[in-house]
Design a protein around this motif. Structure first.
Motif, PDB file in Angstrom:
ATOM      1  N   VAL A  38     -26.155 -23.474 -16.200  1.00 14.10           N
ATOM      2  CA  VAL A  38     -27.358 -24.464 -14.615  1.00 14.10           C
ATOM      3  C   VAL A  38     -27.739 -25.493 -14.566  1.00 14.10           C
ATOM      4  N   SER A  39     -28.313 -25.881 -16.275  1.00 12.65           N
ATOM      5  CA  SER A  39     -29.148 -27.215 -15.644  1.00 12.65           C
ATOM      6  C   SER A  39     -27.762 -28.150 -16.397  1.00 12.65           C
ATOM      7  N   ALA A  40     -27.090 -27.994 -17.325  1.00 10.21           N
ATOM      8  CA  ALA A  40     -26.010 -28.595 -17.318  1.00 10.21           C
ATOM      9  C   ALA A  40     -25.339 -29.100 -15.562  1.00 10.21           C
ATOM     10  N   MET A  41     -24.798 -27.962 -15.276  1.00 10.10           N
ATOM     11  CA  MET A  41     -24.280 -28.743 -14.073  1.00 10.10           C
ATOM     12  C   MET A  41     -25.277 -28.892 -12.322  1.00 10.10           C
ATOM     13  N   LYS A  42     -26.761 -28.864 -12.802  1.00 10.74           N
ATOM     14  CA  LYS A  42     -27.935 -29.784 -11.838  1.00 10.74           C
ATOM     15  C   LYS A  42     -27.096 -30.719 -11.330  1.00 10.74           C
ATOM     16  N   PRO A  43     -26.861 -32.248 -12.289  1.00 12.80           N
ATOM     17  CA  PRO A  43     -26.368 -33.300 -11.927  1.00 12.80           C
ATOM     18  C   PRO A  43     -25.865 -33.215 -11.188  1.00 12.80           C
ATOM     19  N   LEU A  44     -24.191 -32.575 -10.711  1.00 11.96           N
ATOM     20  CA  LEU A  44     -23.103 -32.909 -10.597  1.00 11.96           C
ATOM     21  C   LEU A  44     -23.387 -31.984  -8.586  1.00 11.96           C
ATOM     22  N   THR A  45     -24.083 -30.742  -8.919  1.00  9.73           N
ATOM     23  CA  THR A  45     -24.671 -30.101  -7.874  1.00  9.73           C
ATOM     24  C   THR A  45     -24.953 -30.555  -6.911  1.00  9.73           C
ATOM     25  N   LEU A  46     -26.618 -30.780  -7.830  1.00  8.93           N
ATOM     26  CA  LEU A  46     -27.701 -32.669  -6.493  1.00  8.93           C
ATOM     27  C   LEU A  46     -26.887 -33.185  -6.151  1.00  8.93           C
ATOM     28  N   ALA A  47     -25.980 -33.832  -6.794  1.00 13.33           N
ATOM     29  CA  ALA A  47     -25.357 -35.819  -6.357  1.00 13.33           C
ATOM     30  C   ALA A  47     -24.280 -35.075  -4.772  1.00 13.33           C
ATOM     31  N   SER A  48     -23.557 -34.027  -5.024  1.00 12.37           N
ATOM     32  CA  SER A  48     -22.310 -33.605  -4.571  1.00 12.37           C
ATOM     33  C   SER A  48     -22.471 -32.944  -3.282  1.00 12.37           C
ATOM     34  N   ALA A  49     -23.744 -32.428  -3.500  1.00  9.97           N
ATOM     35  CA  ALA A  49     -24.994 -32.000  -2.274  1.00  9.97           C
ATOM     36  C   ALA A  49     -25.054 -33.042  -1.350  1.00  9.97           C
ATOM     37  N   LEU A  50     -25.197 -34.177  -1.625  1.00  7.34           N
ATOM     38  CA  LEU A  50     -26.077 -35.165  -1.317  1.00  7.34           C
ATOM     39  C   LEU A  50     -25.080 -35.708  -0.249  1.00  7.34           C
ATOM     40  N   ARG A  51     -23.815 -35.585  -0.424  1.00  4.32           N
ATOM     41  CA  ARG A  51     -22.800 -36.149   0.765  1.00  4.32           C
ATOM     42  C   ARG A  51     -23.330 -37.139   1.514  1.00  4.32           C
ATOM     43  N   PRO A  52     -22.141 -38.352   1.874  1.00  4.70           N
ATOM     44  CA  PRO A  52     -23.402 -38.567   3.596  1.00  4.70           C
ATOM     45  C   PRO A  52     -22.582 -37.756   4.496  1.00  4.70           C
ATOM     46  N   VAL A  53     -23.519 -37.482   6.046  1.00  8.58           N
ATOM     47  CA  VAL A  53     -22.991 -36.797   6.818  1.00  8.58           C
ATOM     48  C   VAL A  53     -22.300 -37.312   8.162  1.00  8.58           C
ATOM     49  N   THR A  54     -22.288 -38.819   8.150  1.00  9.45           N
ATOM     50  CA  THR A  54     -21.359 -39.462   8.804  1.00  9.45           C
ATOM     51  C   THR A  54     -19.902 -39.695   8.676  1.00  9.45           C
ATOM     52  N   ASP A  55     -19.022 -40.297   9.190  1.00  8.80           N
ATOM     53  CA  ASP A  55     -17.398 -40.037   8.599  1.00  8.80           C
ATOM     54  C   ASP A  55     -17.978 -41.115   7.902  1.00  8.80           C
ATOM     55  N   LEU A  56     -16.475 -41.469   7.159  1.00  6.96           N
ATOM     56  CA  LEU A  56     -17.014 -42.608   5.705  1.00  6.96           C
ATOM     57  C   LEU A  56     -15.961 -44.138   6.672  1.00  6.96           C
ATOM     58  N   ARG A  57     -15.251 -43.572   7.681  1.00  7.30           N
ATOM     59  CA  ARG A  57     -14.719 -44.760   8.185  1.00  7.30           C
ATOM     60  C   ARG A  57     -16.157 -45.785   8.950  1.00  7.30           C
ATOM     61  N   GLN A  58     -16.947 -44.730   9.097  1.00 10.91           N
ATOM     62  CA  GLN A  58     -17.769 -45.265  10.638  1.00 10.91           C
ATOM     63  C   GLN A  58     -19.394 -45.874   9.113  1.00 10.91           C
ATOM     64  N   ASP A  59     -18.833 -45.030   7.702  1.00  4.30           N
ATOM     65  CA  ASP A  59     -19.249 -45.664   6.570  1.00  4.30           C
ATOM     66  C   ASP A  59     -19.141 -45.837   5.277  1.00  4.30           C
ATOM     67  N   LEU A  60     -18.385 -46.291   5.560  1.00  2.00           N
ATOM     68  CA  LEU A  60     -17.043 -46.926   3.759  1.00  2.00           C
ATOM     69  C   LEU A  60     -17.852 -46.842   2.375  1.00  2.00           C
ATOM     70  N   ASP A  61     -18.862 -47.988   3.180  1.00  2.92           N
ATOM     71  CA  ASP A  61     -20.039 -48.734   1.838  1.00  2.92           C
ATOM     72  C   ASP A  61     -20.553 -47.297   1.453  1.00  2.92           C
ATOM     73  N   GLY A  62     -21.313 -46.477   2.521  1.00  5.90           N
ATOM     74  CA  GLY A  62     -22.592 -45.277   2.134  1.00  5.90           C
ATOM     75  C   GLY A  62     -21.422 -44.348   1.224  1.00  5.90           C
ATOM     76  N   ALA A  63     -20.071 -44.059   1.886  1.00  8.69           N
ATOM     77  CA  ALA A  63     -19.286 -42.738   1.022  1.00  8.69           C
ATOM     78  C   ALA A  63     -18.928 -43.817  -0.449  1.00  8.69           C
ATOM     79  N   LYS A  64     -18.753 -44.861  -0.657  1.00  7.41           N
ATOM     80  CA  LYS A  64     -18.595 -45.151  -1.338  1.00  7.41           C
ATOM     81  C   LYS A  64     -19.508 -44.924  -2.966  1.00  7.41           C
ATOM     82  N   ALA A  65     -20.948 -45.304  -2.206  1.00  7.86           N
ATOM     83  CA  ALA A  65     -22.044 -45.285  -2.729  1.00  7.86           C
ATOM     84  C   ALA A  65     -22.038 -43.876  -3.448  1.00  7.86           C
TER      85      ALA A  65
END
Length: 186
Positions: free
Chosen positions: A63-90
């Protein structure tokens, strides 16, 4: 992630909070309440609190090895990517960095009895990494979405589930994927 070292054990969780408004605060009401619930509305019958001492060495390593990916994935933007492509790309760039970190942590982890599925998981994550990096550099929303759809060819979920089973970690009803599915594009 700091409250529970293995939040994935519960499936998709949604966090909620309540705090007093300005009037309530001025009148002395200073209590803030936070809670988690299953995303699908089903009831939890146990606390999501799990510390490192609740897990075996092998379980904690995974679970420690998976933590970075789990955390980053969970922080996905809530806005539609077409409204904030820069945020989605970041975000895709952050997930790519986290995925690279998770790959290295998995390679370094000793998971007796789960070596083969761990190798398979690493292979899927390595195969998907260039697609994440390409999504982070996409010139437009259509290209971004194309890279995300391509990630479906490299689904780590079966390997994650197999490893969790071999390590006697809970198998949630619907394992949250570390990939980018669930976004407006996925």
């Amino acid at each position: 992630m700091d409250y529970s070292v293995d939040p994935v054990a519960f499936g998709y969780l949604q966090t909620y909070y309540y705090y007093p408004d300005e009037h309530g605060w001025a009148s002395g009401k200073r209590t803030v309440q936070c809670w988690a619930a299953l995303f699908d509305g089903a009831e939890l019958d146990t606390s999501v609190r799990r510390g490192a001492s609740d897990l075996s060495t092998d379980q904690l390593a995974f679970v420690s090895a998976m933590k970075p990916l789990t955390l980053a994935s969970a922080l996905r933007p809530v806005t539609d990517l077409r409204q904030d492509l820069d945020g989605a790309k970041a975000w895709a760039g952050q997930v790519a960095e986290a995925q690279a970190e998770t790959i290295q942590l998995l390679k370094d982890a000793e998971l007796p009895g789960a070596e083969r599925p761990t190798e398979q998981l690493v292979a899927e994550l390595e195969a998907g990494l260039p697609l994440l990096r390409q999504a982070a550099e996409a010139r437009d929303a259509d290209t971004f979405e194309e890279h995300l759809r391509s990630l479906d060819q490299h689904n780590p979920d079966p390997h994650v589930r197999q490893i969790r089973g071999l390590l006697d970690l809970p198998l949630p009803p619907a394992l949250p994927t570390p990939a980018l599915r669930g976004t407006a594009a996925g």
